[in-house]
Design an enzyme around this catalytic site. Structure first.
Site, mmCIF file in Angstrom:
data_model
loop_
_atom_site.group_PDB
_atom_site.id
_atom_site.type_symbol
_atom_site.label_atom_id
_atom_site.label_comp_id
_atom_site.label_asym_id
_atom_site.label_seq_id
_atom_site.Cartn_x
_atom_site.Cartn_y
_atom_site.Cartn_z
ATOM 1 C CB ILE A 22 89.566 46.829 36.718
ATOM 2 C CG1 ILE A 22 88.091 46.513 36.986
ATOM 3 C CG2 ILE A 22 89.991 48.059 37.531
ATOM 4 C CD1 ILE A 22 87.793 46.101 38.415
ATOM 5 C CG ASP A 73 103.555 34.347 36.447
ATOM 6 O OD1 ASP A 73 102.995 34.860 37.440
ATOM 7 O OD2 ASP A 73 103.427 33.146 36.153
ATOM 8 C CB SER A 157 86.373 44.250 46.377
ATOM 9 O OG SER A 157 85.069 43.756 46.613
ATOM 10 C CE1 TYR A 169 86.759 39.373 44.989
ATOM 11 C CE2 TYR A 169 85.364 40.175 46.771
ATOM 12 C CZ TYR A 169 86.006 40.383 45.562
ATOM 13 O OH TYR A 169 85.900 41.610 44.939
ATOM 14 C CE LYS A 173 89.521 41.725 45.760
ATOM 15 N NZ LYS A 173 90.603 42.187 44.835
#
Length: 282
Positions: A22, A73, A157, A169, A173
């Site tokens: 993305i 990084d 998301s 996850y 988000k």
């Protein structure tokens, strides 16, 4: 229209984690719109997955923008600070920050796992790269963005509002969308816009490794979520067109502090994916 006209000439953008996926799609669309784009990431040579910061920067040049690779990084705050110091020294302004960096290959190990099978280390990795790094970049970019009245886009998301993939996850988000809302609140008295962007299923380099079945379809099954035909997925350029649409919208401040689906923005602004569709697969 299939794309966004070149309207970002003279603008400077940063897209984190833009070696592939993305992030790369967004960086390419910003470049195609005429922007100078700093492409950040750790990849300097292709590995298991294709893509490097230098490769993305070169493709931006081919599209008419200016691509600048910056090996970084995003767990290294000093390195991130140096990025924005360089932008101030060399350009004097920053117009768009896209916080996209995320370790998708690592996260794929825990797809569909119940929380007791997802180690605490997964929490640390997901939050360090997928939330903290976004906050750090915003901190260092803020003075430049306040001066320019710029745009911050956090790639999030629908997992922020419903169960997706695993507990870690979804919590990450949700935290990212809370960050969007709170940054926007702090920036109320400025002209900076802060939004979360929700792509659907995106056919990234990682997903393109999924083999076709006997009928020639690439089907990915996510435990507890269903099966998805990747031939209907959106390309990485589709969310990129959403970012360009926001960056060129003089009324974007009306959207600050909230999360927006890419497909909804496509319908509002009139852009499509590269094949002319408006995919809805989230």
């Amino acid at each position: 229209m299939n794309g966004i006209p070149e309207k970002l000439g003279g603008s400077v953008a940063v897209v984190t984690g833009a070696s592939r996926g993305i992030g790369k799609g967004i960086a390419l669309e910003l470049g195609a719109a005429g922007a100078t784009v700093f492409v950040t990431g750790r990849s300097i040579t292709p590995g298991h997955l294709p893509g490097t910061v230098h490769g993305t920067a070169a493709e931006i040049d081919e599209l008419g923008g200016v691509g600048i690779p910056f090996v970084c990084d995003h767990r290294d705050d000093d390195a991130v600070a140096r990025l924005f110091e360089r932008i101030r020294d060399e350009y004097g302004h920053l117009d768009v920050l896209v916080n996209n960096v995320y370790n998708a290959p690592a996260a794929a190990r825990w797809l569909g796992k119940p929380f007791w099978e997802v180690p605490p280390a997964a929490w640390d990795e997901t939050f360090d790269v997928g939330v903290r790094s976004h906050y750090a970049a915003a901190v260092f970019a803020a003075p430049l963005l306040i001066e320019s009245g710029g745009l911050i886009v956090n790639i999030s998301s629908p997992g922020a509002e419903r169960y997706m993939h695993n507990a870690v996850y979804g919590v990450a988000k949700s935290a990212l969308d809370r960050l969007t809302a709170d940054l926007a609140r702090n920036l109320t008295d400025t002209e900076v816009t802060v939004v979360s962007l929700w792509p659907g299923i995106v056919d990234t380099e990682l997903l393109r490794m999924v083999p076709a079945d006997a009928e020639g379809r690439r089907i990915i099954t996510l435990p507890g979520e269903g099966a998805f035909d990747l031939d209907t997925a959106e390309t990485p350029r589709f969310p990129g067109r959403a970012v360009v649409a926001l960056a060129t919208d003089p009324d974007r401040r009306a959207r600050t502090g909230s999360a927006w689906r890419v497909a909804d923005l496509a319908e509002h602004y009139g852009f499509t994916d590269v094949d002319g569709r408006i995919p809805r697969n989230d």
